[in-house]
Design a protein around this motif. Structure first.
Motif, PDB file in Angstrom:
ATOM      1  N   THR A   1       2.860   7.578   6.222  1.00 25.61           N
ATOM      2  CA  THR A   1       2.350   7.191   7.472  1.00 25.61           C
ATOM      3  C   THR A   1       1.792   5.745   7.954  1.00 25.61           C
ATOM      4  O   THR A   1       1.728   5.376   8.950  1.00 25.61           O
ATOM      5  N   ASN A   2       1.024   5.692   6.937  1.00 27.81           N
ATOM      6  CA  ASN A   2       0.075   4.032   7.192  1.00 27.81           C
ATOM      7  C   ASN A   2       0.944   2.947   6.448  1.00 27.81           C
ATOM      8  O   ASN A   2       0.416   1.736   6.534  1.00 27.81           O
ATOM      9  N   GLY A   3       2.253   2.995   5.946  1.00 32.65           N
ATOM     10  CA  GLY A   3       2.728   1.824   5.436  1.00 32.65           C
ATOM     11  C   GLY A   3       4.273   1.714   5.338  1.00 32.65           C
ATOM     12  O   GLY A   3       4.901   2.761   6.142  1.00 32.65           O
ATOM     13  N   HIS A   4       4.727   0.821   5.051  1.00 38.09           N
ATOM     14  CA  HIS A   4       6.246   0.548   5.461  1.00 38.09           C
ATOM     15  C   HIS A   4       6.836   0.861   3.788  1.00 38.09           C
ATOM     16  O   HIS A   4       6.636  -0.057   2.814  1.00 38.09           O
ATOM     17  N   PHE A   5       7.904   1.364   3.755  1.00 32.25           N
ATOM     18  CA  PHE A   5       8.885   1.542   2.311  1.00 32.25           C
ATOM     19  C   PHE A   5      10.440   1.767   2.951  1.00 32.25           C
ATOM     20  O   PHE A   5      10.678   2.244   4.043  1.00 32.25           O
ATOM     21  N   ASP A   6      11.131   1.194   2.020  1.00 32.65           N
ATOM     22  CA  ASP A   6      12.448   1.115   2.074  1.00 32.65           C
ATOM     23  C   ASP A   6      13.271   2.508   1.617  1.00 32.65           C
ATOM     24  O   ASP A   6      14.232   2.768   2.199  1.00 32.65           O
ATOM     25  N   VAL A   7      12.701   3.022   0.594  1.00 39.71           N
ATOM     26  CA  VAL A   7      13.148   4.355   0.155  1.00 39.71           C
ATOM     27  C   VAL A   7      11.949   4.975  -0.524  1.00 39.71           C
ATOM     28  O   VAL A   7      11.147   4.352  -0.981  1.00 39.71           O
TER      29      VAL A   7
END
Length: 232
Positions: free
Chosen positions: A45-51
């Motif tokens: 919810t609070n971060g960016h991830f690619d997978v």
């Protein structure tokens, strides 16, 4: 300088984190580790991830519930893990919107390959790799390079594999495709030999289209597979 791909590993087994992190590091990918479902959802919810690598059985919140919550707002690729390997788990994960499923014990190298496969499908392709950049069928427009689908100018929130399936059907409109053909094209390898994964994915895809007439229909051909039938 190219940004590193960022992978979120969600599992309560530290050995899983250690083995996967070592392999992802060798592939120049950044890993973030969480050990329970609630923490996983907070990170997402609070971060960016690619997978996201997501175990099913975790403390505080099952991976299936985390997957369900993610799919309410995001189409980020999700690979689910399970130690049980039961048929129910595989189909349930796909129904909830997972893009892939791996049964423990597994080879860390296999996980890396599957991550690479998913991310490769999301990259724009050159003209020699695609027959059309934009496909228009009835009220639907598919941006093949951008992996974006709109119906009546409204963008649909599809997972990578849902989009890949729709593109394949659209590129072969009015033609029956077997489950095996779809499985091989979308997954790119033998997915446990289980063609029911295709049925689950198509069912989920159909549910995301508006109820009104769109100028086409994804039809099931009994005992064979599916076709995208264009209305005259």
């Amino acid at each position: 300088m190219e940004n590193k791909l960022k992978i979120l590993i969600c599992d309560d087994n530290i050995a899983v984190h250690e083995s996967l992190s070592a392999y992802f590091k060798d592939e120049n990918m950044e890993c973030v580790s969480v050990f329970d479902g609630a923490e996983a959802l907070d990170k997402i919810t609070n971060g960016h991830f690619d997978v996201i690598i997501l175990d099913i059985m975790m403390p505080k919140m099952f991976g299936t519930d985390v997957c369900r919550e993610i799919r309410k707002t995001s189409d980020i690729p999700i690979i689910m893990l399970s130690a049980r390997g039961e048929e129910f788990d595989r189909i349930l994960g796909l129904e909830l919107g997972a893009d892939d499923y791996i049964t423990k014990p597994f080879s860390p190298r296999e996980v890396v390959v599957r991550v690479r496969t998913i991310l490769k499908r999301l990259k724009p392709q050159n003209a020699s790799q695609i027959s059309q950049r934009c496909i228009v069928i009835g009220e639907m427009t598919i941006d093949v390079e951008g992996y974006e689908v709109k119906v009546s100018d409204k963008k649909l929130k599809l997972t990578p594999k849902e989009t890949e399936t729709l593109i394949y059907l659209a590129q072969n409109r009015n033609k029956v495709l077997t489950r095996e053909q779809i499985l091989n094209r979308v997954w790119g390898y033998d997915y446990f030999g289980d063609t029911r994964a295709v049925d689950t994915l198509v069912k989920r895809l159909r549910q995301k289209f508006p109820a009104s007439d769109k100028g086409f229909e994804i039809k099931a051909i009994y005992g064979v597979g599916y076709k995208l039938e264009v209305h005259p």
